[in-house]
Write a protein that holds these residues in place. Structure first.
Motif, PDB file in Angstrom:
ATOM      1  N   ALA A  13       9.889   5.879  -9.390  1.00  0.00           N
ATOM      2  CA  ALA A  13       9.211   4.605  -8.997  1.00  0.00           C
ATOM      3  C   ALA A  13       8.308   4.778  -7.898  1.00  0.00           C
ATOM      4  O   ALA A  13       8.742   5.484  -6.837  1.00  0.00           O
ATOM      5  N   VAL A  14       7.353   4.236  -7.848  1.00  0.00           N
ATOM      6  CA  VAL A  14       6.331   4.065  -6.625  1.00  0.00           C
ATOM      7  C   VAL A  14       6.005   2.906  -6.298  1.00  0.00           C
ATOM      8  O   VAL A  14       5.529   2.174  -7.142  1.00  0.00           O
ATOM      9  N   ILE A  15       6.060   2.537  -4.924  1.00  0.00           N
ATOM     10  CA  ILE A  15       5.643   1.307  -4.530  1.00  0.00           C
ATOM     11  C   ILE A  15       4.666   1.906  -3.117  1.00  0.00           C
ATOM     12  O   ILE A  15       5.150   2.216  -2.309  1.00  0.00           O
ATOM     13  N   GLY A  16       3.535   1.517  -3.261  1.00  0.00           N
ATOM     14  CA  GLY A  16       2.581   1.955  -1.979  1.00  0.00           C
ATOM     15  C   GLY A  16       0.990   1.378  -2.433  1.00  0.00           C
ATOM     16  O   GLY A  16       0.816   0.531  -3.258  1.00  0.00           O
ATOM     17  N   ASP A  17       0.431   1.818  -1.545  1.00  0.00           N
ATOM     18  CA  ASP A  17      -1.231   1.316  -1.352  1.00  0.00           C
ATOM     19  C   ASP A  17      -1.772   2.005  -2.649  1.00  0.00           C
ATOM     20  O   ASP A  17      -1.054   2.875  -3.494  1.00  0.00           O
ATOM     21  N   GLU A  18      -2.820   1.679  -2.739  1.00  0.00           N
ATOM     22  CA  GLU A  18      -3.780   1.923  -4.226  1.00  0.00           C
ATOM     23  C   GLU A  18      -3.789   3.212  -4.275  1.00  0.00           C
ATOM     24  O   GLU A  18      -3.416   3.854  -5.226  1.00  0.00           O
ATOM     25  N   LEU A  69       9.972   5.969  -4.406  1.00  0.00           N
ATOM     26  CA  LEU A  69       9.055   6.464  -3.494  1.00  0.00           C
ATOM     27  C   LEU A  69       8.410   5.329  -2.873  1.00  0.00           C
ATOM     28  O   LEU A  69       7.873   4.524  -3.646  1.00  0.00           O
ATOM     29  N   ILE A  70       8.713   5.131  -1.717  1.00  0.00           N
ATOM     30  CA  ILE A  70       7.862   4.091  -1.023  1.00  0.00           C
ATOM     31  C   ILE A  70       7.389   4.331   0.215  1.00  0.00           C
ATOM     32  O   ILE A  70       7.659   5.234   0.923  1.00  0.00           O
ATOM     33  N   ASN A  71       5.857   3.810   0.284  1.00  0.00           N
ATOM     34  CA  ASN A  71       5.530   3.978   1.710  1.00  0.00           C
ATOM     35  C   ASN A  71       6.141   3.545   2.970  1.00  0.00           C
ATOM     36  O   ASN A  71       6.408   2.588   2.844  1.00  0.00           O
ATOM     37  N   LYS A  98      -1.602   6.821   3.459  1.00  0.00           N
ATOM     38  CA  LYS A  98      -2.887   7.704   4.121  1.00  0.00           C
ATOM     39  C   LYS A  98      -3.036   7.213   5.628  1.00  0.00           C
ATOM     40  O   LYS A  98      -3.899   8.197   6.252  1.00  0.00           O
ATOM     41  N   ASP A  99      -2.955   6.054   6.095  1.00  0.00           N
ATOM     42  CA  ASP A  99      -3.179   5.674   7.211  1.00  0.00           C
ATOM     43  C   ASP A  99      -2.177   5.387   8.341  1.00  0.00           C
ATOM     44  O   ASP A  99      -2.306   4.927   9.440  1.00  0.00           O
ATOM     45  N   HIS A 100      -0.864   5.562   7.613  1.00  0.00           N
ATOM     46  CA  HIS A 100       0.145   5.750   8.697  1.00  0.00           C
ATOM     47  C   HIS A 100       1.011   6.833   8.418  1.00  0.00           C
ATOM     48  O   HIS A 100       1.434   7.081   7.335  1.00  0.00           O
ATOM     49  N   PRO A 101       0.922   7.919   9.717  1.00  0.00           N
ATOM     50  CA  PRO A 101       1.683   9.003   9.612  1.00  0.00           C
ATOM     51  C   PRO A 101       3.262   8.814   9.488  1.00  0.00           C
ATOM     52  O   PRO A 101       3.720   7.751   9.817  1.00  0.00           O
TER      53      PRO A 101
END
Lengths: 123, 166
Positions: A13-18, A69-71, A98-101
């Motif tokens: 499963a994926v939770i994250g930005d577009e 999987l989660i950002n 993408k914007d958070h290392p």
């Protein structure tokens, strides 16, 4: 672990930005089941934290999802829910966006592992 | 008491070392993951630049159950007595017949898609395989942690029992 059993044909499963979601769906992890429930959640600036929490809890309850999987920046928003999930299945993986290392000091599992060195360190 | 304090301490030492190794492995793999995802995002951004940003977005992902099916087959093994309690394994789904062969998700975004989109797809697929490896490391780490906890409690009990005697 009554719900989760060993087996084949499980999902990620994926939770994250577009972009993260589009990327992983392009990779081929996406699935919409017979009840029209997707295995992904796109989080944007308008998504309520309660919505992310609900979806995360629903993913944990589903017995066909074994890896989430989660950002990491999204994980930060629902940290208490992730910290309270200690079962081995589904496995929760924090991935950079993408914007958070990636920051190893924020990772739930690593924090739990580090905490055992020194009990005073657990925040 | 079956085990002496020395034996217990040695076991704890071994597990602590294993824990450190696993933590290092996890961080290394996560850094690898970051590089892969970065490449994937850059290729995706290039594809967006070529096709226009409206043409490659979550809106292009269909929302019916027939078209969106996972290409991967994730296998989970749970063994109660062996070392890593949970083990994940992933492989591409084998198509059973020509009719229900899973569709390539690239087709959602058009017939002639930029090469960058395919490159991006490859990067994200590699990162999926890596994610499964990280999940395995995490599973072992969790089992090592719970074993350590149990050993610490055992050692504490043993120590306090010895204190009472002396």
């Amino acid at each position: 672990m009554a719900l989760h059993s060993a087996g084949k044909g499980k999902l990620l499963a994926v939770i994250g930005d577009e972009d993260t979601c589009v990327g992983f769906l392009l990779g081929g992890v996406g699935e919409i089941n017979k009840h029209r429930q997707p295995n992904f959640l796109v989080v944007d600036k308008n998504t309520a934290i309660s919505e992310i929490e609900d979806m995360f809890k629903r993913f944990i309850k589903r017995d066909d999802i074994d890896i989430i999987l989660i950002n990491q920046n999204v994980a930060e928003m629902i940290r208490h829910v992730i910290d309270s999930h200690t079962q081995p299945i589904p496995s929760v993986l924090e991935i950079p966006s993408k914007d958070h290392p990636y920051d190893a000091s924020k990772d739930s599992i690593l924090r739990r592992a580090k905490g055992m060195f020194n009990p005073e360190d657990i925040h | 008491m079956s085990k002496s304090i020395d034996v217990l301490s040695e076991e704890i030492d071994e597990l602590l070392l294993r824990k450190l190794e696993l933590m290092q492995e996890k961080v290394q793999k996560n850094v690898q993951m970051e590089t892969l995802l970065k490449d994937g995002h850059i290729e995706l951004a290039k594809a967006k630049y070529i096709r226009g940003k409206e043409n490659i977005s979550i809106l292009q992902v269909p929302n019916n159950e027939d078209t969106v099916t996972s290409l991967f087959d994730l296998e989970t093994n749970v063994n109660d007595n062996d070392e890593p309690a949970v083990c994940f394994d992933i492989s591409l789904k084998k198509s059973s017949s020509e009719t229900d062969e899973p569709k390539d998700p690239v087709k959602w975004f058009g017939v002639l898609v930029p090469q960058n989109l395919r490159k991006s797809q490859k990067r994200f697929q590699e990162s999926i395989y890596l994610a499964v490896k990280i999940a395995n490391v995490q599973a072992e780490l969790t089992s090592v942690l719970s074993k350590l906890k149990a050993l610490h409690i055992e050692k504490d009990n043993l120590c306090s029992a010895n204190d009472v005697k002396t």
